[in-house]
Design an enzyme around this catalytic site. Structure first.
Site, PDB file in Angstrom:
ATOM      1  N   ASN A 211      -8.869  -5.941  -6.305  1.00 59.90           N
ATOM      2  CA  ASN A 211      -9.741  -7.103  -6.097  1.00 59.90           C
ATOM      3  C   ASN A 211     -11.206  -6.668  -6.128  1.00 59.90           C
ATOM      4  OD1 ASN A 211     -10.614  -6.361  -3.335  1.00 59.90           O
ATOM      5  ND2 ASN A 211      -8.431  -6.596  -2.909  1.00 59.90           N
ATOM      6  N   ILE A 310      -1.948  -4.441   7.761  1.00 54.34           N
ATOM      7  CA  ILE A 310      -2.381  -3.249   8.516  1.00 54.34           C
ATOM      8  C   ILE A 310      -2.977  -3.646   9.861  1.00 54.34           C
ATOM      9  CG2 ILE A 310      -3.906  -1.237   8.450  1.00 54.34           C
ATOM     10  CD1 ILE A 310      -3.685  -1.407   5.343  1.00 54.34           C
ATOM     11  N   LYS A 341      -5.775 -17.293  11.898  1.00 52.29           N
ATOM     12  CA  LYS A 341      -5.535 -15.876  11.601  1.00 52.29           C
ATOM     13  C   LYS A 341      -5.678 -15.017  12.854  1.00 52.29           C
ATOM     14  CE  LYS A 341      -6.566 -15.363   7.129  1.00 52.29           C
ATOM     15  NZ  LYS A 341      -7.427 -15.145   5.967  1.00 52.29           N
TER      16      LYS A 341
HETATM   17  O1  C5P Z   1      -4.645 -12.417   5.777  1.00 53.60           O
HETATM   18  P1  C5P Z   1      -5.952 -11.969   5.245  1.00 53.60           P
HETATM   19  O2  C5P Z   1      -5.848 -10.978   4.120  1.00 53.60           O
HETATM   20  O3  C5P Z   1      -6.920 -13.058   4.915  1.00 53.60           O
HETATM   21  O4  C5P Z   1      -6.609 -11.243   6.504  1.00 53.60           O
HETATM   22  C1  C5P Z   1      -7.781 -10.518   6.418  1.00 53.60           C
HETATM   23  C2  C5P Z   1      -7.813  -9.484   7.509  1.00 53.60           C
HETATM   24  O5  C5P Z   1      -6.583  -8.790   7.577  1.00 53.60           O
HETATM   25  C3  C5P Z   1      -8.839  -8.410   7.229  1.00 53.60           C
HETATM   26  O6  C5P Z   1      -9.279  -7.918   8.464  1.00 53.60           O
HETATM   27  C4  C5P Z   1      -8.023  -7.368   6.472  1.00 53.60           C
HETATM   28  O7  C5P Z   1      -8.613  -6.088   6.575  1.00 53.60           O
HETATM   29  C5  C5P Z   1      -6.705  -7.441   7.175  1.00 53.60           C
HETATM   30  N1  C5P Z   1      -5.519  -7.156   6.342  1.00 53.60           N
HETATM   31  C6  C5P Z   1      -4.802  -5.992   6.554  1.00 53.60           C
HETATM   32  N2  C5P Z   1      -3.687  -5.743   5.814  1.00 53.60           N
HETATM   33  C7  C5P Z   1      -3.262  -6.615   4.878  1.00 53.60           C
HETATM   34  C8  C5P Z   1      -3.977  -7.804   4.649  1.00 53.60           C
HETATM   35  C9  C5P Z   1      -5.108  -8.035   5.389  1.00 53.60           C
HETATM   36  O8  C5P Z   1      -5.190  -5.186   7.409  1.00 53.60           O
HETATM   37  N3  C5P Z   1      -2.174  -6.338   4.179  1.00 53.60           N
END
Ligand code: C5P
Length: 403
Positions: A211, A310, A341
């Site tokens: 991305n 994560i 969230k």
């Molecule tokens: O669910 P979304 O991707 O919008 O959430 C964003 C937050 O979740 C950010 O803090 C991102 O670093 C974390 N995130 C993560 N692992 C993922 C997806 C998002 O730590 N697989």
């Protein structure tokens, strides 16, 4: 005692009419007991005599790279190591261009390359020169490398033009220097882990899914946390950014590598900030060989599997759980989605931004965010990511340490 007492400041002066103001800058830094050494470019010496700065700083002025007398007293490498801050004021368009290219054809630019001290520039030039695409590109490159830009201010110029390009007044520059040296110890003794940048999910040896994340926000947070006294581990996906001084960096590629590095670091940290744009999915299989096009088919499909979340994994821990902060990049109903969230991922705090807002989000140097926790939300005014990072770190420190 002044916060600048005994601070070793190397003041670089390049060619520009604003060089006369730097005499006053030297005087004000000396009033605060800073130890100031001045380096002048050939252009600067066309405007003001070195003797002026020598008298005001109480030290000989350095002008030439290959001056045997100067090298015998304090060689250019010693001078580069001596500096705790290099401030170039005024910084001409020429100096910015040379710094952006990494040139070292005079004493000042050589010192900048040879020094590990923070570098700040106070640009001063005609408004059209400041707005020129070449200067803008050079400034952008330098910002990405961590160079601090103090100014320029806008207003009337010596050449009669009106616009951006005026050097900040000596008072304002002294305030910037003081704020840089002011001990911000809100995170002294604390360990902070930050994830930043995109992840890259391999499809085969030559292709990947990823991305547009630049990593700028996470890197700015790492800089601010380190300045606030924290021991910082920065887990970075593939980005084109320099490691902030004093920060431990772990480079990773895919989400699974990032998760493993983050889990290990989270065992030992007090605050975990997930600023990375982790890919939601990865290819179900990574082909060992380059996948061939099927010439006879118009369509093909790719099987994907979900990546682990994560930040949610760390926030959901029952033991050794750090204060956990996430980001929410949204395109609509920003606060509502971010609140959902926050709850779903069990975060302590979430920083929401509208990625569709002009001059904000992914590849921009600026951002506009709202900070949300269980008690409500606070919107911060639009700002440079570097400035925003300082405010966010102060806010996170305040909430995490009073928990
Ligand atoms: O669910 P979304 O991707 O919008 O959430 C964003 C937050 O979740 C950010 O803090 C991102 O670093 C974390 N995130 C993560 N692992 C993922 C997806 C998002 O730590 N697989």
């Amino acid at each position: 005692m002044s916060s600048l007492a005994q601070k070793r400041i190397l003041l670089g002066i390049s060619g520009g009419i604003a060089a006369y103001k730097s005499a006053d800058l030297v005087r004000r830094l000396k009033e605060r007991d800073a130890d100031v050494r001045v380096v002048m470019t050939a252009g600067a010496r066309e405007f003001v005599q070195p003797l002026t700065y020598q008298a005001l700083s109480g030290n000989p002025v350095h002008t030439d790279l290959l001056d045997p007398a100067a090298e015998a007293a304090m060689g250019h490498i010693e001078l580069a190591k001596w500096a705790e801050l290099i401030l170039i004021a005024p910084a001409s368009a020429q100096v910015l261009a040379k710094l952006a290219c990494g040139m070292a054809d005079d004493l000042l630019t050589t010192l900048c390359l040879a020094s590990e001290a923070p570098l700040a520039v106070a640009p001063a030039m005609n408004q059209a020169m400041w707005r020129n695409a070449a200067t803008a590109a050079n400034a952008k490159t330098l910002v990405e490398r961590g160079v601090l830009f103090w100014g320029p201010a806008a207003g009337s110029q010596a050449c009669g033009d009106v616009g951006p390009g005026r050097m900040l007044e000596p008072d304002a520059l002294v305030a910037e220097v003081e704020s840089l040296f002011r001990p911000q110890r809100s995170l002294a003794g604390k360990k902070v882990t930050i994830t930043a940048g995109p992840t890259r999910e391999a499809l085969d040896p030559v292709r990947y899914l990823s991305n547009h994340s630049s990593g700028k926000m996470g890197f700015a947070l790492a800089t601010a946390a380190q300045r606030a006294g924290a021991e910082v581990t920065l887990i970075a996906g593939p980005v084109q950014l320099a490691t902030p001084p004093g920060v431990k960096r772990i480079d990773v590629t895919g989400a699974l590598d990032m998760r493993d590095a983050a889990e290990r670091a989270a065992d030992l940290c007090d605050i975990f900030i997930g600023a990375a744009a982790v890919a939601d999915f990865r290819p179900a299989e990574v082909s060992a060989q380059k996948i061939k096009k099927k010439d006879d088919s118009e369509r093909d499909s790719l099987a994907l599997v979900k990546n682990p979340d994560i930040v949610a994994g760390i926030a959901g821990r029952s033991q050794r759980r750090p204060f956990t902060v996430g980001f929410a990049a949204e395109t609509e109903k920003v606060v509502e989605h971010a609140q959902a969230k926050l709850a779903r991922k069990k975060l302590d705090l979430i920083i929401a931004n509208d990625v569709t807002a002009a001059d904000s989000g992914f590849n921009s140097d600026r951002n506009t965010v709202t900070v949300i926790d269980a008690n409500g939300s606070t919107s911060l005014p639009p700002a440079l990511k570097t400035e925003l990072a300082e405010q966010l770190i102060n806010l996170i420190a305040e909430r995490a340490l009073t928990q």
